[in-house]
Design an enzyme around this catalytic site. Sequence first.
Site, short mmCIF file in Angstrom:
data_model
loop_
_atom_site.label_atom_id
_atom_site.label_comp_id
_atom_site.label_asym_id
_atom_site.label_seq_id
_atom_site.Cartn_x
_atom_site.Cartn_y
_atom_site.Cartn_z
N LYS A 13 56.43 23.44 15.87
CA LYS A 13 55.05 23.51 15.34
C LYS A 13 54.62 22.16 14.76
CE LYS A 13 56.29 26.90 12.52
NZ LYS A 13 57.71 27.10 12.91
N ARG A 87 51.97 33.76 8.19
CA ARG A 87 53.35 34.00 8.53
C ARG A 87 53.75 35.45 8.25
NH1 ARG A 87 57.73 29.56 7.92
NH2 ARG A 87 55.97 28.20 7.92
N ARG A 126 67.79 18.04 12.84
CA ARG A 126 66.55 17.38 12.42
C ARG A 126 66.80 16.43 11.24
NH1 ARG A 126 61.39 20.97 11.05
NH2 ARG A 126 62.91 22.05 9.75
#
Length: 212
Positions: A13, A87, A126
């Site tokens: 996203k 969400r 990440r």
Amino acid sequence: MNILLFGPPGAGKGTQSSLLVENKGMAHVSTGDLFRAAIKSETSLGIEAKKYIDAGELVPDSVTVGMVEEELIRLKGKDIILDGFPRTVPQAEALNALLDKYELKIDKAFFLEVPEKLLMKRLTGRRMTADGKNVYHLEFNPPQQEGVCDVTGEPLIQRKDDREEVIATRLKAYEESTSPLKEFYKNQGNLVVVEGVGEPSDVFDRIASELV
Ligand code: AP5
């Protein structure tokens, strides 16, 4: 055109939002980034949110919706990307009320579909600058010099909630609370399912082809 991007943690996203900002001049609203900025500034909202985020749980809707309303007011007139909000179904309902209140609409709700095995790999690998603006991946998008940002020269960090045990909690929260949004937006008639696997530029092309 206003859009939202939703999907599991690590679906891409943030990566796709950056490409949309760069190529389409859209304004990016990420509830995750807003919470992390509030945590860094040690505001009361940040102190409240930190407890949940570090544990991989969702921040209560009451806190989140008010924060998004402020962003909708601030960015009125711009093409907005909502990243990571809503969400939960109650958040989606609250968003609809805000859209009515400010005479806005979400044209498309993009769901980024990525298999779970790949999500864990994306999240554990990440790395980012402390402000989260420059994001890398140890394997898929490594910086030129290990541990250092190509753009700013800052050391790269790992998000606290990108540890394997916290990721498991985030994936569970996604399954329980966020995945029902697919049905919500399907019923509303603006769901677009996009395959989130492949080069980021390929995923971007899939999204961009829908922005007509
Ligand atoms: P948030 O920051 O929104 O986290 P998230 O939804 O878990 O999503 P991520 O940021 O982890 O992943 P992403 O989909 O953006 O993936 P990215 O592009 O970085 O929220 C954090 C927390 O805040 C939540 O857990 C919750 O506690 C709280 N919160 C936030 N919003 C809330 C809300 N509305 N209500 C309640 N609580 C809320 O990519 C991941 C990695 O993969 C990167 O390293 C990237 O380089 C790599 N990558 C991306 N795309 C590709 C590709 N196509 N191929 C290869 N690698 C790729």
